[in-house]
Design a protein around this motif. Structure first.
Motif, PDB file in Angstrom:
ATOM      1  N   THR A  94      42.554  40.652  40.299  1.00  0.00           N
ATOM      2  CA  THR A  94      43.294  39.840  39.593  1.00  0.00           C
ATOM      3  C   THR A  94      44.381  40.737  38.586  1.00  0.00           C
ATOM      4  O   THR A  94      45.076  40.149  37.781  1.00  0.00           O
ATOM      5  N   LYS A  95      44.565  42.000  38.867  1.00  0.00           N
ATOM      6  CA  LYS A  95      45.384  42.977  37.879  1.00  0.00           C
ATOM      7  C   LYS A  95      46.126  43.835  38.909  1.00  0.00           C
ATOM      8  O   LYS A  95      45.572  44.753  39.355  1.00  0.00           O
ATOM      9  N   LYS A 126      36.321  41.207  42.217  1.00  0.00           N
ATOM     10  CA  LYS A 126      36.473  40.069  41.104  1.00  0.00           C
ATOM     11  C   LYS A 126      37.066  38.860  41.920  1.00  0.00           C
ATOM     12  O   LYS A 126      37.943  38.027  41.335  1.00  0.00           O
ATOM     13  N   MET A 129      37.298  35.070  40.944  1.00  0.00           N
ATOM     14  CA  MET A 129      38.275  34.589  39.849  1.00  0.00           C
ATOM     15  C   MET A 129      39.631  34.116  40.814  1.00  0.00           C
ATOM     16  O   MET A 129      40.767  34.451  40.471  1.00  0.00           O
ATOM     17  N   ASP A 131      41.712  31.366  40.964  1.00  0.00           N
ATOM     18  CA  ASP A 131      43.104  31.061  40.440  1.00  0.00           C
ATOM     19  C   ASP A 131      43.645  32.200  39.729  1.00  0.00           C
ATOM     20  O   ASP A 131      44.783  32.124  39.454  1.00  0.00           O
ATOM     21  N   LYS A 132      43.031  33.261  39.700  1.00  0.00           N
ATOM     22  CA  LYS A 132      43.803  34.481  38.964  1.00  0.00           C
ATOM     23  C   LYS A 132      44.221  35.576  40.088  1.00  0.00           C
ATOM     24  O   LYS A 132      44.701  36.674  39.506  1.00  0.00           O
ATOM     25  N   VAL A 134      46.053  37.934  42.343  1.00  0.00           N
ATOM     26  CA  VAL A 134      47.429  38.340  42.427  1.00  0.00           C
ATOM     27  C   VAL A 134      47.865  39.305  43.628  1.00  0.00           C
ATOM     28  O   VAL A 134      48.777  39.621  43.867  1.00  0.00           O
TER      29      VAL A 134
END
Ligand code: GDP
Ligand code: MG
Length: 179
Positions: A94-95, A126, A129, A131-132, A134
């Motif tokens: 997500t990051k 992760k 998650m 919908d997060k 990337v």
């Protein structure tokens, strides 16, 4: 009582990557089977162990959590990189910045003269998650291929994918046993 003679080889595995990607949770999940209720940034050198049976041989994996390293680089770093048998690179799906840091972590291993032939794996954590996310599997796979590492996408938190955490370290244990 006849005691079986047990041979137990110990392998040191370092788990590295940016702060907050879930290194502590992953090692905790694997070694104790659950997601920790809370984690604290470890100060200094910390490791957890788990003994596995691989093809009827007992193998002990010693997972070195590099939590302290981000902040205590200079003093701890040498200790960390000594006698390493395998490396787990972790990023947070997500990051993006944690994925972009991977080349620096690879450089760091090179700088400390890690044997280039030891197993290295890439873990995107992760994945719960949804919908997060990337960093696509596609992008991560390209990076993994370019660096000759298998890719595992997982979650230390979600039970369904946590089985995958076991699979990651089982795969590594097999590789180490046969190395
Ligand atoms: P470290 O700094 O790399 O050791 O990261 P931690 O293991 O301490 O985790 C950092 C934060 O991410 C904590 O708040 C964890 O609860 C959270 N976290 C770790 N793994 C996961 C995961 O798989 N999914 C989710 N949703 N959160 C996670
Ligand atoms: Mg940590």
């Amino acid at each position: 009582v006849i005691e079986k003679q047990v041979q137990r080889r110990i392998f040191k595995i370092i788990v590295i990557g940016d702060s907050n990607v879930g290194k502590t949770c992953l090692t905790f999940r694997f070694c104790s089977g659950k997601f920790p209720e809370k984690t604290e940034a470890t100060i200094g050198v910390d490791f957890r162990e788990k003994t596995l049976t691989v093809d009827s041989e007992l193998i002990k994996l010693q997972l070195w959590d590099t939590a302290g390293q981000e902040r205590f680089r200079k003093s701890m770093v040498q200790h960390y990189y000594r006698n390493v048998h395998a490396v787990v690179f972790v990023y947070d799906v997500t990051k993006m910045s944690t994925f972009d840091s991977l080349p620096q972590w690879i450089d760091e291993c090179d700088r400390h003269n890690l044997n280039i032939h030891i197993p290295r794996i890439l873990v995107g954590n992760k994945c719960d998650m949804l919908d997060k996310i990337v960093i696509s599997t596609n992008l991560a796979q390209k990076f993994a291929d370019a660096h000759n590492m298998p890719l595992f996408e997982t979650s230390a938190k979600d039970d369904g994918r946590a089985n995958h955490v076991d699979a990651i370290f089982m795969t590594l244990a097999h590789k180490l046993k046969n190395s």
